[in-house]
Design an enzyme around this catalytic site. Sequence first.
Site, PDB file in Angstrom:
ATOM      1  CE  LYS A  68      -4.009  -2.238   2.054  1.00 52.68           C
ATOM      2  NZ  LYS A  68      -5.028  -2.237   3.126  1.00 52.68           N
ATOM      3  CB  ALA A 133      -3.513  -2.243   7.419  1.00 53.61           C
ATOM      4  CD  GLU A 157      12.674   4.933  15.414  1.00 55.15           C
ATOM      5  OE1 GLU A 157      13.116   5.853  14.707  1.00 55.15           O
ATOM      6  OE2 GLU A 157      13.347   3.913  15.688  1.00 55.15           O
TER       7      GLU A 157
END
Length: 282
Positions: A68, A133, A157
Site C-alpha cells: 500500500k 493498513a 518507534e
Amino acid sequence: MNTPRKFAVLGNPIKHSLSPRLHALFAQQTGLLIEYSKQCVEPAHFCDHVKQFFASGGSGLNITLPFKEQAYALAQSRISNRARAAGSANTLWQENGEIHACNTDGVGLVNDMLRQHIILRDSRVLLIGAGGATRGVMPALLQAGCAHLHIVNRTEEKAHVLAAQAVALADRQTQVTASAFSTLQGSWDIIVNATASSLSGQILPLADSLFRTDSVAYDMLYTTDGDTPFLQQARNAGATHTSDGLGMLVYQGAESFRIWNQIEPDAAPILTALRTELTRSI
C-alpha cells in the site's frame, strides 16, 4: 460483443483474497461486464507489474499487503485527499496515461462499523500495528470523532511516528498516544487489529485486561475457515462484540468500484451474499 473491463488485486500473499468474487457480485448487481483476478507479486517487481497491467489495458487495481505504501509512492502527486492523509493507497487507476491513487480502507472500516452500530464518537480506540493498513484507517477513525486513539506496535518507534502524524490530523479534543506492547495498559472501547497476524495464525501479546465485556474487537482481516486468532483471543478475554474484516472488505471494495466505474453498488446485500457463501464453504 462487449469487451470486459479488467481489474485485479495485487498482494503477497494473495491466495486468501475474496476480492474477485466480491467484484463479480458488484458487477452482477450493476449490470457491468468485468474481469477481476488476484495476482501474487514479488516485492521487487511491484512497480513494473502495475505499469504493465495498465499498459496492457487494465482499468483498475486494488492493492493489499504489503504494497500500500509503494502504491502511494507510485502515484506521486496524483493522489486523493484520503490517500494523502493516510500516506498509503489501496486503489489505483489510470487517467491520461498517469496512475492515480486513493485509499478506501478508512471509509470501508467506518461504514462497516456504522452498519454494526459501533459508536466511534467519544470512544477510546486501540489500533494495533503501524503499517500501511493502520495508515489507511487512522484518518477516518480520527474524523469519526474518537476521544482517544492509541497506536501500539512491536517496534515502538514506528508507533510514535504514526502517532505524530495522527496528532496533525486530529481534532484538538482527541488524545493521541503510542507505545510498545510491553508498556500497553488500560482498557478500550474498541480494539482494532490492523496487523497481518491473523494470516499466519499468530497470537498478539495482549493482556486480557485490555478487553472489557462491552469492548468491540475488530479484526481488519478475515479468514475463509472461521474466526481469526485475534477474535478468538478477544472472546477468550471476555469481549462479547467481535467482528472480522469481511464487512470492511465489502465497503472499501464498493468505494473502489464506484471510483473506477462511476456507479455505486449497494454493499449491504453483497455482504450478506458473501457471508452466506463463506458459511456454506466452511
